[in-house]
Motif scaffolding. Sequence first.
Motif, short mmCIF file in Angstrom:
data_model
loop_
_atom_site.label_atom_id
_atom_site.label_comp_id
_atom_site.label_asym_id
_atom_site.label_seq_id
_atom_site.Cartn_x
_atom_site.Cartn_y
_atom_site.Cartn_z
N SER A 162 81.14 18.88 33.24
CA SER A 162 80.84 18.02 33.75
C SER A 162 80.50 16.21 32.63
N SER A 163 80.81 16.84 31.32
CA SER A 163 80.29 15.92 30.00
C SER A 163 82.06 14.95 30.45
N LEU A 164 81.35 13.86 29.70
CA LEU A 164 82.81 12.91 29.81
C LEU A 164 82.74 12.30 28.10
N THR A 165 84.60 12.28 27.67
CA THR A 165 84.51 12.08 25.85
C THR A 165 85.52 10.74 26.92
N VAL A 166 84.92 10.00 26.12
CA VAL A 166 86.04 8.09 25.97
C VAL A 166 86.26 7.63 24.79
N LEU A 167 87.82 7.44 24.68
CA LEU A 167 88.74 7.11 23.83
C LEU A 167 89.17 5.49 24.12
N GLN A 168 88.65 4.98 22.70
CA GLN A 168 89.05 3.72 22.51
C GLN A 168 89.97 3.74 21.69
N LEU A 169 91.35 3.04 22.26
CA LEU A 169 92.53 2.90 21.52
C LEU A 169 93.16 0.83 21.45
N ARG A 170 92.80 1.05 20.12
CA ARG A 170 93.28 -0.75 19.87
C ARG A 170 95.07 0.15 18.92
N ASP A 171 95.77 -1.34 18.77
CA ASP A 171 96.54 -0.82 18.06
C ASP A 171 96.40 -1.38 17.00
N GLN A 172 96.82 -0.83 15.60
CA GLN A 172 96.54 -1.53 14.29
C GLN A 172 95.06 -0.95 13.57
N GLU A 173 94.51 -0.74 15.33
CA GLU A 173 92.68 -0.18 14.12
C GLU A 173 92.24 1.41 14.31
N PRO A 174 91.45 1.54 13.56
CA PRO A 174 91.00 3.47 14.53
C PRO A 174 89.80 3.24 15.28
N TYR A 175 90.84 4.89 16.06
CA TYR A 175 90.19 4.83 17.54
C TYR A 175 88.61 4.61 17.64
N GLN A 176 87.79 4.55 18.10
CA GLN A 176 86.33 4.88 18.47
C GLN A 176 85.91 6.25 19.66
N MET A 177 84.89 6.87 20.07
CA MET A 177 84.71 7.58 20.75
C MET A 177 83.52 7.60 21.46
#
Length: 900
Positions: free
Chosen positions: A540-555
């Motif tokens: 029940s822990s949660l990982t979120v990935l932020q994706l933006r075109d041409q930019e590094p992904y963040q977690m």
Amino acid sequence: MLLRRRSFNRFGSRVILFFGIFFRISSVLFSQIQTEFETGWSIDSAKNDFHNIYEKIHQDIYGQPIEKRIKYFRKAIKLFEVAGQSKDSLLGSAHVLLGLDLSHRNDYKEALTHFLEGLQHYRRAFSPDHYYVHSTYFHIAEKYLLNDNIVQAGIYCDSAIMYQWPYQKTKNWPRTTNLLARIYGAMGDQGRAEILLNITAPYRVLYSEEPESYYVLSIGRIYQDLNLPDSILKYCQSYYSQNPKSTEIGNMIGIAYLDLDKYDSAIHWYEELLKTTDKPEITLYNNLFHAYSHTGQANLALKHIHSIDTSKLNKSDLFSYRVNLAQTLADAGQLKDALSVDQSNEKILFKEEFNPAVEARYFANWTSHLLHYFRFNKDTSILLDNFETIRSAHIKIQKLRSALHSPTGRKNFIRICLRFYSNAIKIGYLIASGEKNSPWPSLILNMMESTKAMVLTEEFLTKRNTNTEELTYREKFMDFEGKIRSSQALFSQLEYSDSLFFWLQKERQSAASLLFIKDQQNQKPPANIVTYEFFVHPDSSLTVLQLRDQEPYQMHHLSDKEWLHLTNKVLIELRDPFQYDSLKTRLRELSVLLFPAQFNPVGDHLLIIPDGLLTNLPFEALQDQKNAYWVNHKNINYAFSLGLYNAEKTISSTGEKTYLFAPAFTMDAQMPGRSSAVTLKALRYNLEEVRQIDPLICNSEIFINESATKSNFKSHVANAKIIHLATHAIASRDGSVEPQIIFGKDEKEILSESELYLLKIPAEMVVMSACQTAIGRYDPGEGVMSFARAFTAAGSKSVVASLWAVNDATTAEIMTIFYTYLNKGMTKDQALQKAKKDYIASADPPYRHQYYWAGCIIIGDPVALDLKQNISFTIWLMLLSIVLVLFLFWKWKTILSLLT
């Protein structure tokens, strides 16, 4: 003392010399026997005396241990291959007998190779209906099934049946039809599997050469494939009580206890089984270790595991043993030793192929051991050193999954893989959070997408294959089965059995092929959109990935369960229109928790790929620090996976018309086929809804009242550009009720979710203006089963669906505004956002609660639709004619002078 020592030494030397001479003479004699036998076989080969050779095999070889037989058959094959005369029957026999011995040793892949080779020789030596030919087809089909290749198993089993059906049945017939039942069981088709078992029963009485244990074990495996452990216990225990020496059946009973999560019963059963078994197989120990690990008895597991003689295990069993040894050591707190065993397994894993489930379990256990070791030692280097191995494991898992054909096998495999991906994502987050330009975020996206792709593909395939409206065959089968059971004469039973089998072979499912795009490999985030992909771990822990075109992904990772408890409270209060102040506070808290300051959504367009409980959350209802709803400044659409979202954009819809359906529900009524406690509420605005929408769309057709039927829906959807359903729908989060769309009060007017998977619906958009069309049962590793998923599987590019039991009046109002903005050329997500904002601005304060407007969401491709009324060809022609007449009138003097 010295004299005694010299006497003892002389005695010992004589004993050693005696045994040396004995073994030398035995070796020479055995070699001579082998030479004489090979010479005799060569002579018989020259004479083409197959019968004599076959008798020699049974008389002289079958008394030898299995390893010696295997060695001898290999030599015999080489001998026959250099013989000068025709030797197809000899080579066929040698290959087949070698295949049988290899099968007894569980070397199914090599056995399959020899059966296939033997079949080629047999087909040249005998007619197709010869026992040796169709029995070899049976063995090939069985080995393909044991190698998890159901497609090839079915092909060869059909051939075995074809070469026996018109002829006199032999002992191979009942085991072939029984094998077909196993294939149906592996496919998840319980109806056909059980029917085949009934067909087999009379022939088992007639041909009793095959031991009863063979069929008991086979039927147990069918129930195992169908995931029916209770049926295994009921069927196998009664036989085992009379035949307690049947280790394989005893093991199957133990597996049933494990599948039922009765670990204490499984431990007791296996401990007793090991006492009564002379030569216990490694699988008994492996299953016992599995039970121990679930009850926290690692020390007892270690006691048993160290008593196994590993020198006698083949490669596959040895690998399985070492996987269990590593897990047992880890359970006992010996993490360093566990990782050492894992490392030794890793060296052979990428060179060899083993059982897919065992390999997946190794990857899951190994990454778990890495995480536990890191938590105790805080040594990041051990995680960094395993990046490439984790990436290689991810690639291999995809390959293993694509080779599995059994629905039950795939589901179990996916659940094991979920553990691996959960561990790998956590490892990636631990490393990437402290590194710049880390390769981990891209790998994590790939792994998140892989879990979703596996789940989606599995759901689509399973639903399509096992749920069909063409299930009327069951009634016919029941009629045949009743005749078989009621008939006293064996001959009559056989006759009915043949009739039933013939009908079964002719009957085929007619499920439509999926329009679902198979290529989900494009995981590039869309331009000008911020994408958030969520992954809920088994803990029940949660990982979120932020994706933006041409930019590094963040977690972002949430290790505690605060987000889960808060989300549960929010979802309860969203469905209660009398909750205000507490809900506002919780929505703001949840927004901060999911999207902290450094992770705050940027831009006005978001793509949300939720997971777990978050699939029920309308993100538009979240509030920012200024207490403003997200819907005020962001348009949001949703997707089941990034790969599927990109794939949907490539679908070219061929539909031309818009179909609007609004059945009449003028008063409360009992739900068809359900308990009286479940009633259909009156819908007072659905007819008005479709009448208001119709003028906004060109080329549309309305089905209202009695014309809004299930049959009209099914007959028009293949040519639909847009489908709008303003009716009742039923779903359940616990899976107790299959999702259904209600077209009328008659039970025949219920459209089940299962039926949708069989239809072709290549629509640009499906609007489900009904209750609970985006929700369903959620299982880790399986996903949410909903109407939205079903329409996507049928080929629809996007679905507008509801997350709860929506309000009839407000939904009709929002839908009308939604189509108004679509008509102006807005994208679907922009139009829905504007419709909600307009509703909130105009609604009375009590009706601004999220319950009334937040439930409808857009899933899939949000591209704009052309809904404007097109000027017809006739009108264009008339306008062109008028222009031409005016032109001629203007230039008439010039034209007249030219003519004169």
